[in-house]
Design an enzyme around this catalytic site. Structure first.
Site, PDB file in Angstrom:
ATOM      1  N   LYS A 175       0.834  -1.197   0.000  1.00 29.80           N
ATOM      2  CA  LYS A 175       0.000   0.000   0.000  1.00 29.80           C
ATOM      3  C   LYS A 175       0.872   1.252   0.000  1.00 29.80           C
ATOM      4  O   LYS A 175       0.565   2.244  -0.667  1.00 29.80           O
ATOM      5  CB  LYS A 175      -0.911  -0.005   1.228  1.00 29.80           C
ATOM      6  CG  LYS A 175      -2.074  -0.964   1.146  1.00 29.80           C
ATOM      7  CD  LYS A 175      -3.134  -0.463   0.196  1.00 29.80           C
ATOM      8  CE  LYS A 175      -4.390  -1.302   0.275  1.00 29.80           C
ATOM      9  NZ  LYS A 175      -5.451  -0.809  -0.615  1.00 29.80           N
ATOM     10  N   SER A 210      -3.070  -9.202   4.746  1.00 32.97           N
ATOM     11  CA  SER A 210      -2.813  -7.841   4.278  1.00 32.97           C
ATOM     12  C   SER A 210      -3.023  -6.734   5.301  1.00 32.97           C
ATOM     13  O   SER A 210      -3.396  -5.627   4.940  1.00 32.97           O
ATOM     14  CB  SER A 210      -3.705  -7.549   3.066  1.00 32.97           C
ATOM     15  OG  SER A 210      -5.066  -7.671   3.441  1.00 32.97           O
TER      16      SER A 210
END
Length: 371
Positions: free
Chosen positions: A8, A264
């Site tokens: 990210k 994640s």
């Protein structure tokens, strides 16, 4: 397995750096996020010394807010608005239009997807043998699109399974409809993946390459979170546990295969622990709520405990108000059983003794209030 969120950061940094190089950030930047993207944007703003505003839902766990503030330092301002990512996105886009700040989309942008695709490269480089299956959590679809882009070229034989929360399965709905589809309502519990509509770009990239798109019950996600914490000392957020929670649905097909699950994110607020435990027990059939009809006389509760409850049953919730003008009064009673098999006997004894009025676990609105 290790929780990952660096993809990210790479995605956000890739996008912001390219805009910065073109001098398109004179009015700063703005984004909307449920957590991980906000951290990536905050990191990039701090690194490049660019002011940014991050819109996040009011319901965002405190731990995520602290992480964003930590990464962004003095270069980030957090604005809490709305109940979901989609609400925050609307506010962020309006802010962009009013202020001229560049809007950094969390998933529907090719440069964001490129940055997130670096995770796929790392996975392939580190794999000691051919990867048969890879399970990918999916919210807006940016990570999944990045995984698909890389694996379709470097490891085309790998079957890519994308995993969504059952209450926000927008990719599954879109694939079934053959067009990117917005859900009217979503369950917000898996906040990092609770998106009403996946990105148009993400959908186009994913739809022809993913092997399967499956949805996982939020209760199963909670059960997985607790197992990972208790057995493996891993702390994950609900979205981070999606891929692992999906394995039971594929257990027969992945036996003996080389698989990868992407965990994640670990932005789990400790204040959510009780809700996670409650949802997990409801999912496993160990917690049951009833409306129980009690006679308005002394000793009624004692009789209920002695004659209705099994040896291992435990009352965990009880709400009752005596009504002197009536012969009976109702109470909401939560009962924990040792195994799901105990539920049938409990329910039968309650009906035979005349205590049973209704079962609440099948009433979503009531259960939302109780949880």
């Amino acid at each position: 397995m290790q929780p990952v969120r660096s993809y990210k950061i790479r995605g956000a940094y890739n996008k912001i750096y390219n805009l910065h190089a073109k001098e398109e950030l004179k009015n700063g930047i703005v984004c909307a996020s449920a957590g991980n993207h906000a951290q990536g944007v905050a990191f990039a703003c701090n690194k490049l010394k660019i002011p940014g505003t991050v819109f996040m839902p009011v319901t965002t766990p405190e731990q995520k807010l602290e992480q964003v503030a930590m990464f962004g330092g003095s270069f980030i301002e957090i604005q809490l608005t709305g109940d979901t990512f989609d609400d925050s996105k609307k506010s962020a886009m309006q802010y962009s239009e009013d202020s001229g700040a560049a809007f950094i989309h969390p998933f529907d942008d090719i440069q964001i997807i490129e940055g997130q695709a670096t995770l796929a490269v790392e996975i392939i480089e580190q794999a000691e043998e051919k990867i048969d299956f890879i399970f990918v959590p999916l919210g807006g679809g940016g990570l999944a699109a990045g995984i698909v882009t890389v694996f379709s070229v470097l490891s085309p034989e790998t079957k890519i399974i994308v995993v969504e929360p059952k209450g926000a399965a927008s990719m599954k709905a879109s694939i079934e409809a053959g067009i990117n589809t917005q859900l009217a309502h979503i369950n917000k519990f898996v906040d990092g993946a609770a998106v009403q509509k996946v990105g148009d770009l993400s959908f186009e990239i994913c739809k022809d390459y993913i092997y399967d798109c499956i949805a996982v019950d939020e209760g199963k996600v909670c059960e997985t979170l607790l197992e990972l914490y208790n057995k493996d000392a891993m702390v994950l957020e609900p979205a981070g546990a999606l891929a692992i929670a999906a394995l039971d649905q594929y257990k027969d097909r992945i036996s003996g295969k080389n698989i990868v699950c992407i965990a994640s994110g670990s932005n789990n607020d400790i204040t959510r622990t009780e809700e996670i435990k409650e949802r997990a027990m409801l999912y496993k059939g160990l917690k049951h709520y009833f409306i129980v009809r009690f006679p308005q006389r002394p000793g009624a509760l004692k009789e209920f405990v002695l004659n209705v409850l099994g040896k291992s049953d435990d009352i965990t919730f009880f709400e009752y108000t005596k009504r002197n003008s009536r012969e009976t009064a109702s109470a909401i009673v939560g009962i924990e059983v040792a195994s799901y098999a105990d539920f049938k006997g409990l329910s039968e004894r309650m009906k035979e003794s005349g205590y049973y009025e209704s079962y609440l676990n099948d009433s979503p609105d009531m259960m939302n209030i109780l949880i």
